[in-house]
Motif scaffolding. Structure first.
Motif, mmCIF file in Angstrom:
data_model
loop_
_atom_site.group_PDB
_atom_site.id
_atom_site.type_symbol
_atom_site.label_atom_id
_atom_site.label_comp_id
_atom_site.label_asym_id
_atom_site.label_seq_id
_atom_site.Cartn_x
_atom_site.Cartn_y
_atom_site.Cartn_z
ATOM 1 N N LEU A 163 2.186 10.876 -0.277
ATOM 2 C CA LEU A 163 3.508 10.270 -0.211
ATOM 3 C C LEU A 163 4.330 11.094 0.763
ATOM 4 O O LEU A 163 4.490 12.292 0.584
ATOM 5 C CB LEU A 163 4.171 10.289 -1.594
ATOM 6 C CG LEU A 163 5.628 9.885 -1.623
ATOM 7 C CD1 LEU A 163 5.796 8.426 -1.270
ATOM 8 C CD2 LEU A 163 6.232 10.166 -2.981
ATOM 9 N N LYS A 169 1.190 1.275 -3.474
ATOM 10 C CA LYS A 169 0.413 2.182 -2.628
ATOM 11 C C LYS A 169 0.328 1.617 -1.213
ATOM 12 O O LYS A 169 0.051 0.426 -1.030
ATOM 13 C CB LYS A 169 -0.992 2.343 -3.209
ATOM 14 C CG LYS A 169 -1.795 3.456 -2.583
ATOM 15 C CD LYS A 169 -3.093 3.649 -3.348
ATOM 16 C CE LYS A 169 -3.897 4.808 -2.821
ATOM 17 N NZ LYS A 169 -4.325 4.678 -1.445
ATOM 18 N N ILE A 181 7.374 0.649 -5.900
ATOM 19 C CA ILE A 181 6.747 0.900 -4.610
ATOM 20 C C ILE A 181 5.235 0.960 -4.776
ATOM 21 O O ILE A 181 4.721 1.695 -5.617
ATOM 22 C CB ILE A 181 7.312 2.192 -3.979
ATOM 23 C CG1 ILE A 181 8.779 1.943 -3.610
ATOM 24 C CG2 ILE A 181 6.521 2.580 -2.740
ATOM 25 C CD1 ILE A 181 9.527 3.156 -3.217
ATOM 26 N N THR A 194 1.783 6.450 1.346
ATOM 27 C CA THR A 194 3.015 5.708 1.146
ATOM 28 C C THR A 194 4.138 6.458 1.855
ATOM 29 O O THR A 194 4.152 7.682 1.860
ATOM 30 C CB THR A 194 3.313 5.621 -0.364
ATOM 31 O OG1 THR A 194 2.120 5.169 -1.013
ATOM 32 C CG2 THR A 194 4.459 4.693 -0.659
ATOM 33 N N ASP A 222 2.791 1.209 0.844
ATOM 34 C CA ASP A 222 4.061 0.657 1.319
ATOM 35 C C ASP A 222 4.707 1.603 2.316
ATOM 36 O O ASP A 222 4.573 2.821 2.203
ATOM 37 C CB ASP A 222 5.035 0.506 0.136
ATOM 38 C CG ASP A 222 5.005 -0.891 -0.445
ATOM 39 O OD1 ASP A 222 4.237 -1.705 0.081
ATOM 40 O OD2 ASP A 222 5.745 -1.151 -1.417
ATOM 41 N N SER A 223 5.411 1.030 3.274
ATOM 42 C CA SER A 223 6.254 1.866 4.118
ATOM 43 C C SER A 223 7.678 1.341 3.971
ATOM 44 O O SER A 223 7.971 0.223 4.357
ATOM 45 C CB SER A 223 5.796 1.817 5.563
ATOM 46 O OG SER A 223 5.633 0.486 5.967
#
Lengths: 245, 257
Positions: free
Chosen positions: A170, A52, A50, A201, A54-55
């Protein structure tokens, strides 16, 4: 983009008592002294990278290991095999009723939640508390009441707000959006988008493919502890819906 | 060791708030709050003083003998019972916050220790009128209480960890706990026990702790080296067992809470 979370071949097992033994009585009667516990594997060889910002939406039927995956990333459960690397400040997992002590008041719970998530310092205390109560839309009077008098929606608002107002790097959400009313849901969605735009994220567990498509760019589908799909959220929603056909 | 201390330093707010939470929960719903915790030993003290005061002529100053044992017994019994439930009670926190699971029993006992120390103040005043010697020897209380607390923590950690998997451990402890009260020389002298049953008293860890506690409170001397070493050994062994059990099964907590 740099990776913030990297799982390589991660497997997670739970220790379960064998033959449904939940008391010492069973333990003695069923005479299972030799191996009272057995391992039950919940996640099988998961690889995940994953980046930085990212959704990521995580979809899957009940018991497919979604919450376990989040807890593993949050460091609450340790993988049995494989490696997990995180390069991000981990904030608490947002799940329903997480960490709410029903006998204590809203304010007290708020303070504890802020402290436990590492967002507490004397300097920012008052400011943070104000932000949280504003976001939760709970009145001073309500926040003084013991939380056992709260409705489910109010509880969700409280736990949600304590995490959302901090600026998490996060954000991990485990099926909590469903509880609040439409107004609060909208507000949360907006805040989630805002947090993502700030470069955080997001890991988002949900049973609603629609929500996942709306919030997330990327989607993962889990089934029986295995990753069966990893791609765009639109495609993940299709895969998820097919599971039930 | 340094790693643990550094970790504690970083998370001092967490520790502080967990203790705060425990104390709040303990006293929140009672008008008298903390005073209730004094009632328990006080009631027992009255019973022993009225009923048994002439039963044990061999003990000089029976009130002081009873009270010194009683106060520590209540710390033990309350502490172990609280720790027995600690993981179950904090299930939601354990499942959602990434903080070491040992923080929960540590802070639970921290709360118990604070109530115990606060309770000790009025009882020391009462003890003073009963003839407690105020000397520098009272400073030995610090290592004695510290050692006793580690012992309680270890017993509680064993109970609390097992209780996650076998929920009747808590029920069982509620039965054993009062039995231990009568098996420990709290209200009676140890030499009263018939010779052939002496081993029951001597194998009871609390017997050794009561010895050093009474050295300080009742005799007004330093703890005897012999019993101090016994307590040290008992505590080390219990702590080791607790650590091994906890380490073996802690990863199964989440799925069983």
């Amino acid at each position: 983009m740099e990776s913030v979370i990297k799982l390589h071949n991660v497997s997670v097992s739970y220790l379960q008592s064998r033959k449904g033994i939940h008391s010492l009585k069973d333990f003695i009667l069923k005479a299972s002294f030799i191996a009272p516990f057995q391992k039950h594997r919940v996640l099988h060889h998961i690889d995940l990278d994953i980046k930085k910002g990212d959704s990521v939406g995580i979809l899957g039927p009940n018991g497919s290991g979604k919450s376990t995956l989040l807890r593993t990333i949050a460091g609450i459960i340790h993988p049995e095999e494989g490696t997990l690397q995180t390069h991000v400040r981990i904030s608490p997992l947002l799940a329903l009723g997480a960490g709410i002590e029903l006998e204590l008041s809203g304010y007290e719970n708020m303070r504890i939640a802020l402290a436990l998530s590492g967002n507490y310092s004397k300097a920012t205390r008052t400011e943070m508390m104000e932000k949280v109560s504003d976001f939760a839309e709970l009145t001073n009077e309500q926040l003084r009441m013991p939380t056992k008098m709260y409705s489910t929606g109010m509880l969700a608002r409280l736990s949600f707000s304590s995490v959302m107002t901090a600026n998490p790097e996060l954000l991990m959400i485990d099926e909590v959006l469903a509880v609040g009313d439409r107004g609060f849901q909208k507000k949360c969605m907006n805040r989630i988008h805002e947090i993502i735009e700030n470069g955080a994220t997001l890991l988002f567990v949900s049973h609603s493919p629609g929500e996942v498509e709306e919030i997330c760019k990327r989607g993962i589908c889990l089934k029986d502890g295995k990753k069966i799909f990893d791609g765009t959220s639109t495609k993940a929603a299709v895969v998820y819906n097919k599971l039930f056909d | 060791m340094f790693k643990i201390l550094a970790m504690l330093g970083n998370r001092k707010y967490i520790i502080f708030f967990l203790i705060y939470k425990n104390l709040q929960l303990k006293y929140k719903h009672s008008a008298l709050g903390f005073l209730w915790s004094l009632l328990h030993p006080f009631l027992y003290l009255l019973i022993f003083l009225t009923i048994f005061s002439h039963a044990f002529p061999s003990i000089q100053n029976y009130p002081l003998y009873v009270l010194s044992g009683l106060v520590f017994w209540i710390y033990f019994s309350g502490g172990t019972s609280a720790l027995c439930l600690v993981f179950i009670k904090n299930a939601f926190l354990i499942k959602s916050f990434n903080i070491p699971k040992t923080f929960y029993p540590l802070t639970e006992l921290g709360g118990e220790l604070i109530s115990f120390l606060l309770g000790l103040i009025p009882f020391m005043v009462i003890m003073y009128f009963m003839g407690l010697h105020i000397t520098l020897n009272l400073l030995y209380l610090i290592p004695v209480i510290l050692l006793f607390s580690i012992f309680i923590f270890s017993v509680g950690l064993i109970l609390g960890s097992l209780n996650v998997f076998f929920r009747d451990v808590g029920i069982l402890w509620n039965t054993i706990n009062p039995a231990m009260f009568y098996l420990s020389p709290i209200a009676y002298p140890a030499n009263m026990v018939p010779e052939r049953f002496k081993f029951i008293v001597q194998y009871n860890p609390l017997y050794h702790f009561l010895k050093i506690i009474r050295n300080v409170f009742y005799d007004g001397t330093a703890p005897s080296l012999h019993y101090m070493v016994n307590c040290l050994v008992i505590t080390t062994v219990t702590a080791l067992i607790a650590f091994l059990i906890y380490r073996k099964i802690r990863n199964g907590f989440i799925s069983n809470l």
